[in-house]
Design a protein around this motif. Structure first.
Motif, PDB file in Angstrom:
ATOM      1  N   CYS A  15      -0.057  -9.711  18.227  1.00 23.48           N
ATOM      2  CA  CYS A  15       0.456  -8.326  18.623  1.00 23.48           C
ATOM      3  C   CYS A  15       0.871  -7.797  17.216  1.00 23.48           C
ATOM      4  CB  CYS A  15       1.182  -8.020  19.718  1.00 23.48           C
ATOM      5  SG  CYS A  15       0.615  -8.072  21.334  1.00 23.48           S
ATOM      6  N   MET A  16       1.802  -8.561  16.580  1.00 14.69           N
ATOM      7  CA  MET A  16       2.369  -8.017  15.458  1.00 14.69           C
ATOM      8  C   MET A  16       0.980  -8.001  14.343  1.00 14.69           C
ATOM      9  SD  MET A  16       5.219  -7.017  15.683  1.00 14.69           S
ATOM     10  CE  MET A  16       5.953  -7.165  14.061  1.00 14.69           C
ATOM     11  N   LEU A  17       0.358  -8.914  14.121  1.00 17.26           N
ATOM     12  CA  LEU A  17      -0.906  -9.181  13.352  1.00 17.26           C
ATOM     13  C   LEU A  17      -1.683  -8.100  13.461  1.00 17.26           C
ATOM     14  CD1 LEU A  17      -2.364 -10.495  11.266  1.00 17.26           C
ATOM     15  CD2 LEU A  17      -3.378 -11.897  12.787  1.00 17.26           C
ATOM     16  N   ALA A  18      -1.968  -7.492  14.861  1.00 15.27           N
ATOM     17  CA  ALA A  18      -3.004  -6.747  14.966  1.00 15.27           C
ATOM     18  C   ALA A  18      -2.193  -5.490  14.462  1.00 15.27           C
ATOM     19  CB  ALA A  18      -3.283  -6.604  16.475  1.00 15.27           C
ATOM     20  N   LEU A  19      -1.051  -5.121  15.185  1.00 16.17           N
ATOM     21  CA  LEU A  19      -0.215  -3.700  14.725  1.00 16.17           C
ATOM     22  C   LEU A  19      -0.220  -3.714  12.973  1.00 16.17           C
ATOM     23  CD1 LEU A  19       0.802  -1.396  16.168  1.00 16.17           C
ATOM     24  CD2 LEU A  19       3.138  -2.654  15.975  1.00 16.17           C
ATOM     25  N   GLY A  20       0.255  -4.752  12.483  1.00 16.85           N
ATOM     26  CA  GLY A  20       0.136  -4.710  11.022  1.00 16.85           C
ATOM     27  C   GLY A  20      -0.975  -4.366  10.183  1.00 16.85           C
ATOM     28  N   GLY A  21      -1.981  -5.264  10.661  1.00 14.38           N
ATOM     29  CA  GLY A  21      -3.465  -4.921  10.221  1.00 14.38           C
ATOM     30  C   GLY A  21      -3.817  -3.505  10.169  1.00 14.38           C
ATOM     31  N   LEU A  22      -3.770  -2.944  11.598  1.00 18.01           N
ATOM     32  CA  LEU A  22      -4.251  -1.671  11.889  1.00 18.01           C
ATOM     33  C   LEU A  22      -3.368  -0.854  10.981  1.00 18.01           C
ATOM     34  CD1 LEU A  22      -5.882   0.225  13.888  1.00 18.01           C
ATOM     35  CD2 LEU A  22      -3.894   0.291  15.006  1.00 18.01           C
ATOM     36  N   PHE A  23      -2.037  -0.719  10.944  1.00 21.66           N
ATOM     37  CA  PHE A  23      -1.485   0.123  10.346  1.00 21.66           C
ATOM     38  C   PHE A  23      -1.667  -0.109   8.664  1.00 21.66           C
ATOM     39  CE2 PHE A  23       2.413   0.581  13.098  1.00 21.66           C
ATOM     40  CZ  PHE A  23       1.930   1.295  13.867  1.00 21.66           C
ATOM     41  N   ALA A  24      -2.001  -1.314   8.109  1.00 19.25           N
ATOM     42  CA  ALA A  24      -2.337  -1.349   6.500  1.00 19.25           C
ATOM     43  C   ALA A  24      -3.676  -0.724   6.405  1.00 19.25           C
ATOM     44  CB  ALA A  24      -2.243  -2.891   6.415  1.00 19.25           C
ATOM     45  N   PHE A  25      -4.592  -0.957   7.401  1.00 17.19           N
ATOM     46  CA  PHE A  25      -5.940  -0.434   7.209  1.00 17.19           C
ATOM     47  C   PHE A  25      -5.755   1.222   7.066  1.00 17.19           C
ATOM     48  CE2 PHE A  25      -9.668   1.765   9.271  1.00 17.19           C
ATOM     49  CZ  PHE A  25     -10.808   1.326   8.292  1.00 17.19           C
ATOM     50  N   ALA A  26      -5.100   1.771   8.047  1.00 24.82           N
ATOM     51  CA  ALA A  26      -5.101   3.577   8.125  1.00 24.82           C
ATOM     52  C   ALA A  26      -4.100   3.648   6.936  1.00 24.82           C
ATOM     53  CB  ALA A  26      -4.006   3.949   9.198  1.00 24.82           C
ATOM     54  N   VAL A  62      -4.352   6.294   1.558  1.00 22.68           N
ATOM     55  CA  VAL A  62      -3.921   5.867  -0.073  1.00 22.68           C
ATOM     56  C   VAL A  62      -5.571   6.034  -0.889  1.00 22.68           C
ATOM     57  CG1 VAL A  62      -3.117   4.813  -1.901  1.00 22.68           C
ATOM     58  CG2 VAL A  62      -1.903   4.980   0.076  1.00 22.68           C
ATOM     59  N   PHE A  63      -6.087   5.322  -0.684  1.00 18.04           N
ATOM     60  CA  PHE A  63      -7.347   5.036  -1.400  1.00 18.04           C
ATOM     61  C   PHE A  63      -8.485   5.812  -1.269  1.00 18.04           C
ATOM     62  CE2 PHE A  63      -5.126   0.755  -1.062  1.00 18.04           C
ATOM     63  CZ  PHE A  63      -4.759   0.712  -2.526  1.00 18.04           C
ATOM     64  N   ALA A  64      -8.686   6.291   0.019  1.00 17.58           N
ATOM     65  CA  ALA A  64      -9.974   7.068   0.310  1.00 17.58           C
ATOM     66  C   ALA A  64      -9.632   8.526   0.264  1.00 17.58           C
ATOM     67  CB  ALA A  64     -10.398   6.824   1.809  1.00 17.58           C
ATOM     68  N   GLU A  65      -8.364   9.038   0.753  1.00 18.80           N
ATOM     69  CA  GLU A  65      -7.861  10.303   0.656  1.00 18.80           C
ATOM     70  C   GLU A  65      -7.181  10.719  -0.472  1.00 18.80           C
ATOM     71  OE1 GLU A  65      -5.518  11.287   4.074  1.00 18.80           O
ATOM     72  OE2 GLU A  65      -7.146  10.526   5.420  1.00 18.80           O
ATOM     73  N   GLY A  66      -6.524   9.739  -1.279  1.00 14.09           N
ATOM     74  CA  GLY A  66      -5.846   9.893  -2.537  1.00 14.09           C
ATOM     75  C   GLY A  66      -4.551  10.508  -2.434  1.00 14.09           C
ATOM     76  N   VAL A  67      -3.910  10.162  -1.242  1.00 12.80           N
ATOM     77  CA  VAL A  67      -2.362  10.872  -1.215  1.00 12.80           C
ATOM     78  C   VAL A  67      -1.539   9.750  -0.719  1.00 12.80           C
ATOM     79  CG1 VAL A  67      -3.388  13.093  -0.563  1.00 12.80           C
ATOM     80  CG2 VAL A  67      -2.911  11.244   1.362  1.00 12.80           C
ATOM     81  N   ALA A  68      -0.222  10.073  -0.763  1.00 15.72           N
ATOM     82  CA  ALA A  68       0.758   8.947  -0.550  1.00 15.72           C
ATOM     83  C   ALA A  68       0.624   8.771   1.071  1.00 15.72           C
ATOM     84  CB  ALA A  68       2.157   9.656  -0.704  1.00 15.72           C
ATOM     85  N   VAL A  69       0.984   7.758   1.672  1.00 15.05           N
ATOM     86  CA  VAL A  69       1.130   7.311   2.953  1.00 15.05           C
ATOM     87  C   VAL A  69       1.989   8.256   3.917  1.00 15.05           C
ATOM     88  CG1 VAL A  69       1.538   5.485   4.733  1.00 15.05           C
ATOM     89  CG2 VAL A  69       0.887   4.885   2.716  1.00 15.05           C
ATOM     90  N   ILE A  91       0.747  -1.250   0.098  1.00 14.94           N
ATOM     91  CA  ILE A  91       0.077  -0.035   0.065  1.00 14.94           C
ATOM     92  C   ILE A  91       0.705   1.245  -0.029  1.00 14.94           C
ATOM     93  CG2 ILE A  91      -1.653   1.221   1.356  1.00 14.94           C
ATOM     94  CD1 ILE A  91      -2.827  -1.318   2.146  1.00 14.94           C
ATOM     95  N   THR A  92       2.029   1.145   0.844  1.00 17.24           N
ATOM     96  CA  THR A  92       3.173   2.580   0.720  1.00 17.24           C
ATOM     97  C   THR A  92       3.526   2.748  -0.603  1.00 17.24           C
ATOM     98  OG1 THR A  92       3.523   1.976   3.010  1.00 17.24           O
ATOM     99  CG2 THR A  92       4.920   3.318   1.881  1.00 17.24           C
ATOM    100  N   LEU A  93       3.835   1.577  -1.300  1.00 15.90           N
ATOM    101  CA  LEU A  93       4.194   1.617  -2.770  1.00 15.90           C
ATOM    102  C   LEU A  93       3.296   2.155  -3.565  1.00 15.90           C
ATOM    103  CD1 LEU A  93       6.549  -1.606  -3.220  1.00 15.90           C
ATOM    104  CD2 LEU A  93       7.262   0.900  -2.878  1.00 15.90           C
ATOM    105  N   ALA A  94       2.363   1.742  -3.464  1.00 12.59           N
ATOM    106  CA  ALA A  94       0.873   2.133  -4.150  1.00 12.59           C
ATOM    107  C   ALA A  94       0.536   3.495  -4.217  1.00 12.59           C
ATOM    108  CB  ALA A  94      -0.263   1.305  -3.903  1.00 12.59           C
ATOM    109  N   GLY A  95       0.909   4.079  -2.782  1.00 16.89           N
ATOM    110  CA  GLY A  95       0.730   5.549  -2.733  1.00 16.89           C
ATOM    111  C   GLY A  95       1.554   6.479  -3.350  1.00 16.89           C
ATOM    112  N   LEU A  96       2.597   5.943  -3.916  1.00 21.30           N
ATOM    113  CA  LEU A  96       3.289   6.700  -4.664  1.00 21.30           C
ATOM    114  C   LEU A  96       2.806   7.288  -6.031  1.00 21.30           C
ATOM    115  CD1 LEU A  96       6.867   4.667  -4.424  1.00 21.30           C
ATOM    116  CD2 LEU A  96       6.397   6.677  -3.313  1.00 21.30           C
ATOM    117  N   ALA A  97       1.853   6.440  -6.513  1.00 14.32           N
ATOM    118  CA  ALA A  97       1.274   6.917  -7.767  1.00 14.32           C
ATOM    119  C   ALA A  97       0.416   7.992  -7.506  1.00 14.32           C
ATOM    120  CB  ALA A  97       0.580   5.736  -8.204  1.00 14.32           C
TER     121      ALA A  97
END
Length: 107
Positions: free
Chosen positions: A82-93, A98-105, A19-25
């Motif tokens: 904990c790593m799953l919850a943290l990674g999932g939360l960060f990925a959701f944010a 990226v996809f709702a606001e249309g800006v890079a992470v 998602i971070t890479l996708a935000g580069l577009a």
């Protein structure tokens, strides 16, 4: 069970990296470097999670009846959750950014 949790956690961190890479577009070219660096950092966290899960699984298979190993497996399961919850939360944010606001992470 802890091995599957570890791989799921690694998957969440890989999704965050993607998602971070996708935000580069959608981002400004001046912020490309920080997004690339963070995408690599997230991928490295995912690779570490895979390595840790595989190492603990190898240790578990080597001595299945060790009581100290049972304590280690409980701790590893909690850490993977904990790593799953943290990674999932960060990925959701990051996905919302990226996809709702249309800006890079990062930027």
């Amino acid at each position: 069970m802890h091995r599957h949790l570890g791989f799921a956690a690694a998957g969440a961190w890989f999704v965050l990296s993607g998602i971070t890479l996708a935000g580069l577009a959608t981002g400004r070219p001046s912020l490309t470097l920080i997004n690339l660096v963070m995408a690599v950092a997230f991928a490295m966290i995912a690779l570490f999670q895979i390595w840790r899960s595989a190492t603990v699984d190898h240790l578990r298979r080597g001595s299945p009846d060790n009581p100290r190993l049972a304590t280690l497996l409980r701790i590893e399961t909690i850490a993977a959750l904990c790593m799953l919850a943290l990674g999932g939360l960060f990925a959701f944010a990051a996905g919302m950014r990226v996809f709702a606001e249309g800006v890079a992470v990062f930027g």
